[in-house]
Structures are given as structure tokens and as C-alpha cells.
Design an enzyme around this catalytic site. Structure first.
Site, PDB file in Angstrom:
ATOM      1  N   ASP A   1     -21.312 -16.341 -10.390  1.00  0.00           N
ATOM      2  CA  ASP A   1     -22.559 -16.835 -10.970  1.00  0.00           C
ATOM      3  C   ASP A   1     -23.565 -15.695 -11.045  1.00  0.00           C
ATOM      4  O   ASP A   1     -23.720 -14.920 -10.095  1.00  0.00           O
ATOM      5  CB  ASP A   1     -23.126 -17.970 -10.116  1.00  0.00           C
ATOM      6  CG  ASP A   1     -24.392 -18.559 -10.722  1.00  0.00           C
ATOM      7  OD1 ASP A   1     -24.271 -19.293 -11.719  1.00  0.00           O
ATOM      8  OD2 ASP A   1     -25.493 -18.281 -10.208  1.00  0.00           O
TER       9      ASP A   1
ATOM     10  N   ASN B   1     -33.603 -14.683 -18.845  1.00  0.00           N
ATOM     11  CA  ASN B   1     -33.935 -15.300 -20.133  1.00  0.00           C
ATOM     12  C   ASN B   1     -35.442 -15.414 -20.327  1.00  0.00           C
ATOM     13  O   ASN B   1     -35.970 -15.153 -21.413  1.00  0.00           O
ATOM     14  CB  ASN B   1     -33.297 -16.685 -20.236  1.00  0.00           C
ATOM     15  CG  ASN B   1     -31.822 -16.625 -20.600  1.00  0.00           C
ATOM     16  OD1 ASN B   1     -31.395 -15.746 -21.335  1.00  0.00           O
ATOM     17  ND2 ASN B   1     -31.044 -17.558 -20.084  1.00  0.00           N
TER      18      ASN B   1
ATOM     19  N   GLU C   1     -23.959 -19.757 -16.981  1.00  0.00           N
ATOM     20  CA  GLU C   1     -23.786 -18.376 -16.520  1.00  0.00           C
ATOM     21  C   GLU C   1     -22.751 -18.265 -15.420  1.00  0.00           C
ATOM     22  O   GLU C   1     -22.746 -17.319 -14.638  1.00  0.00           O
ATOM     23  CB  GLU C   1     -25.129 -17.801 -16.040  1.00  0.00           C
ATOM     24  CG  GLU C   1     -25.734 -18.491 -14.840  1.00  0.00           C
ATOM     25  CD  GLU C   1     -26.661 -19.643 -15.205  1.00  0.00           C
ATOM     26  OE1 GLU C   1     -27.506 -19.992 -14.375  1.00  0.00           O
ATOM     27  OE2 GLU C   1     -26.536 -20.196 -16.313  1.00  0.00           O
TER      28      GLU C   1
END
Length: 265
Positions: free
Chosen positions: A111, A119, A154
Site C-alpha cells: 500500500d 493526490n 493504491e
């Protein structure tokens, strides 16, 4: 049998073959939710069923073209569009197959740490590029039988068949280090990216694939709790954190149940 009758039967057989290929491709697109392309192939199948017989060469060329399209559609159905690695459909299918073969693999669940902040700070375009580059780094030096798949968002999974416990842990740690040491500033000034990994080692018994993924998820959360940018695994009921920093002492945490978090970061 006359030559005309033989040609007619060959043409009818080719027509049935072409019809079946159209229907197969339509079904494949339907499972992907691509209803427009599924309808196009069903429409072709309908038109073909009503059409006059065509010469064999026309059928042969069209069947070959459609078979190539079907192979491409199948590949697309097993591949993540953004990262070009395998997707969850392929992961589930392959894990089931490995267990059927009696080869339950080690699984490393990966992860990206605090990816939402990437982002939010740098934009989703940079975030997509980060995911693509992380996949490339994860795939470096994988054993021939191993593969990477996107688990969702992700999160990625490294599936490691025929890999010992020590080798699986070392492989996960090398992957973590490659990501941490990568020059992310080349992509965007100020950008830093790390990953955390939970390694569910090859089980002694053929556990259900979902149970092993849950175990890897629990260990991933343990790595997050220990500070992120770490690899966690379990030995003899004890969660262990890999420490490769100089003079660092390996840390262990006694297992008491499983961990879960909807937004661990």
C-alpha cells in the site's frame, strides 16, 4: 458429393464458426460492462445468421481477425488499464489455480503511504504517474513464476509461488527500499513516496486465498502502525517488523487478533 455441395457445407461450417466467435466476444465485453461493443458483436452475429453464404476465403480472414480481437479483449479483461499490471480478476483466478496445483504462494500486500496527500498536493495526474512508476519498481527482479496485480486503489499484491519465507521477506524489503530510494523529485519537485508491505508467508496448509489476503492486510496495517515505510510478517504467532537501518534493533509485536482500518494511509 458434388463440388458445389461441398463448398456450400464448408461455407455453412465457416459461418457457424464466425457466429460463435462473435457471440463469444460479445459475452466477454458484457462481463466487462462494455455494453456498446457487446451489442456491436451481437448485431454482427444476427446479421451473419440472416446473410447469404460467402466464399470460404472471406470467412477465413474474418474469423482470423475476430480471433485476434477476442485474444486482445481477454488480455484487456485481465489487465489494469492505468498501470498495465494484472487486475483483481486475474489475481483471484490465479490464486485459485495455484491452490488447485498445491502451490499456495507467499503473498505481499503493498500500500502506498499517505497516497491521498499525494493526490491532494500534486494532483491526480501526478498520482496516476506515481502508481505507474511504483508498479514498475515492484516488478523489478520478481522471480519468473511471480507476478504483480492491482488489488484496488493504491494497493497491489505480489504473488510469490515456490518462494521460501526468507526469500519472500527479502524480496518485499528490497521492493520497499527501491520505492523509498527512487528519485521522485524527477517526477515532481517536493514529491516523496514510500510503501508499506504485509507479507503473508506460504502457509503450511492450503488456506483459502481470501483468508491469506486478510492475513496480509492485517500485517500491512501492523506495518502502518509501526510507522509506515516498513515490511511486516508473522512468525510463530508474533508480528515482526523488518528493520534494515544500521544499528536498528528488530521489533516484534505480540499478535492479539487482527487489525483493520478503513483509511490507514
Amino acid at each position: 458429393m458434388s463440388q458445389d455441395s461441398a463448398s456450400l457445407r464448408a461455407s455453412e461450417a465457416d459461418s457457424a464458426d464466425l457466429l460463435a466467435v462473435h457471440e463469444s466476444i460479445a459475452g466477454m465485453f458484457a462481463t466487462q460492462g462494455n455494453w456498446r461493443r457487446a451489442y456491436e458483436h451481437l448485431r454482427c452475429a444476427y446479421d451473419l445468421a440472416r446473410a447469404e453464404p460467402r466464399i470460404p476465403d472471406q470467412f477465413r480472414l474474418e474469423v482470423e481477425r475476430l480471433r485476434r480481437e477476442r485474444a486482445q479483449a481477454r488480455e484487456e479483461s485481465l489487465t489494469d488499464a492505468l498501470t498495465a499490471t494484472y487486475n483483481r480478476r486475474y489475481l483471484d483466478h490465479r490464486l485459485t489455480g495455484l491452490r488447485t496445483e498445491g502451490r499456495a504462494p507467499a503473498i505481499a500486500l503493498v500500500d502506498l503511504d499517505l497516497f491521498k496527500a499525494v493526490n491532494d498536493t500534486f494532483g491526480h495526474r501526478v498520482g496516476d504517474q506515481v502508481l505507474q512508476r511504483v508498479v514498475a519498481l515492484l516488478q523489478q527482479s520478481l522471480p519468473p513464476t511471480a507476478f504483480c496485480a492491482r488489488y484496488g486503489g493504491e494497493e497491489f499484491v505480489l504473488v510469490l509461488p515456490d518462494t521460501s519465507a526468507g526469500a519472500a521477506i527479502a524480496l518485499a524489503e528490497r521492493a520497499r527500499l527501491r520505492v523509498a530510494q527512487h528519485d521522485w523529485e524527477q517526477l515532481c519537485p517536493g514529491l516523496k513516496v514510500t510503501i508499506s508491505i504485509g507479507v503473508a508467508l506460504q502457509p503450511e496448509t492450503l488456506l483459502d486465498a481470501e483468508d491469506q489476503l486478510l492475513e496480509a492486510d492485517s500485517l500491512l496495517y501492523a506495518a502502518k502502525r509501526a510507522g509506515r515505510n516498513l515490511v511486516a510478517y508473522r512468525r510463530y504467532g508474533t508480528v515482526r517488523i523488518v528493520r534494515t537501518l544500521r544499528n536498528a534493533t528488530p521489533a516484534t509485536t505480540r499478535c492479539e487478533g487482527t487489525y483493520s482500518s478503513p483509511d490507514r494511509g
